[in-house]
Design a protein around this motif. Structure first.
Motif, short mmCIF file in Angstrom:
data_model
loop_
_atom_site.label_atom_id
_atom_site.label_comp_id
_atom_site.label_asym_id
_atom_site.label_seq_id
_atom_site.Cartn_x
_atom_site.Cartn_y
_atom_site.Cartn_z
N TYR A 1 38.16 39.44 40.56
CA TYR A 1 39.41 39.82 41.21
C TYR A 1 39.48 41.33 41.34
N ILE A 2 40.15 41.81 42.38
CA ILE A 2 40.54 43.21 42.46
C ILE A 2 42.06 43.23 42.29
N ILE A 3 42.54 44.14 41.47
CA ILE A 3 43.96 44.18 41.14
C ILE A 3 44.72 44.87 42.27
N ILE A 4 45.70 44.14 42.83
CA ILE A 4 46.49 44.63 43.97
C ILE A 4 47.95 44.83 43.52
N PRO A 5 48.77 45.46 44.36
CA PRO A 5 50.15 45.76 43.95
C PRO A 5 50.97 44.57 43.42
N GLY B 1 52.10 50.10 36.38
CA GLY B 1 50.85 50.07 37.13
C GLY B 1 49.73 49.31 36.46
N HIS B 2 50.08 48.57 35.39
CA HIS B 2 49.09 47.75 34.67
C HIS B 2 49.19 46.30 35.11
N SER C 1 44.56 32.94 20.24
CA SER C 1 43.95 34.26 20.09
C SER C 1 43.76 34.97 21.42
N LEU C 2 44.79 35.01 22.24
CA LEU C 2 44.72 35.75 23.49
C LEU C 2 44.91 37.22 23.16
N ILE C 3 43.86 38.00 23.31
CA ILE C 3 43.83 39.39 22.88
C ILE C 3 43.75 40.32 24.09
N PHE C 4 44.63 41.31 24.12
CA PHE C 4 44.62 42.34 25.15
C PHE C 4 44.06 43.61 24.51
N CYS C 5 42.83 44.00 24.89
CA CYS C 5 42.13 45.12 24.24
C CYS C 5 42.22 46.43 25.03
N GLU C 6 42.18 46.35 26.33
CA GLU C 6 42.16 47.53 27.19
C GLU C 6 43.05 47.29 28.40
N PRO C 7 43.74 48.33 28.89
CA PRO C 7 44.58 48.13 30.08
C PRO C 7 43.73 47.91 31.33
N VAL C 8 44.30 47.16 32.24
CA VAL C 8 43.71 46.95 33.56
C VAL C 8 44.72 47.49 34.56
N ARG C 9 44.28 48.35 35.46
CA ARG C 9 45.18 49.03 36.39
C ARG C 9 44.93 48.58 37.84
N MET C 10 45.91 48.91 38.68
CA MET C 10 45.77 48.60 40.09
C MET C 10 44.49 49.21 40.64
#
Length: 153
Positions: A16-20, A27-28, A61-70
């Motif tokens: 996927y590419i993160i869109i608006p 912006g995450h 155990s759904l873990i969020f380790c690093e932000p993903v930005r637009m």
């Protein structure tokens, strides 16, 4: 005679590419959007393994380790880590492409439990998991422990 399938028989990947529409005010990537994508790819993997309809029974155990930005490109990868009689644990890992580097960064991971269903929406037996590599065995052992902990709750 029991039927066996390897994790490679049902592994799934999606990009996927993160869109608006996918991001929050900061912006995450919205956590809920990512969770939906993770559940969908896990469902595809479970369906491929079970050869029948499946339903999500638990998310663990759904873990969020690093932000993903637009604008970031992410890759979701899922595979079966454990099977019981009618249930399966699916591991999903999310990787973000790192610009200028031919590597990716793991941003998220989680475990999804699915139950295979027959035509009457009753649990049905799934193929056994062929443990081919040492990694397969280690993933299976860790998944079995997680399943025992879920049952104890």
């Amino acid at each position: 005679m029991e039927h066996y399938k390897s994790k490679d028989d049902s592994k799934t990947e999606s990009t996927y590419i993160i869109i608006p529409n996918d991001v929050n005010a900061a912006g995450h990537l919205h956590g809920g959007v990512l969770m939906q994508w993770m559940d969908l790819i896990a469902a595809i993997t479970a369906t491929r393994h079970a050869n029948t309809a499946v339903t999500t029974a638990a998310v663990d155990s759904l873990i969020f380790c690093e932000p993903v930005r637009m604008g970031d490109i992410i890759n979701l990868k899922s595979s079966v880590t454990w099977v019981g009689n009618s249930s399966m644990e699916i591991m999903v890992k999310v990787y973000k492409d790192v610009a200028g580097i031919r590597e990716s960064l793991c941003t998220n991971h989680g475990y999804f439990v699915f139950v295979a269903l027959d035509e009457q929406d009753k649990p049905t037996r799934v193929p056994r998991l062929a443990l081919i590599t040492t990694e397969d065995q280690e993933l299976f052992t860790a998944a079995k422990l997680r399943m025992e902990l879920r049952k104890a709750k």
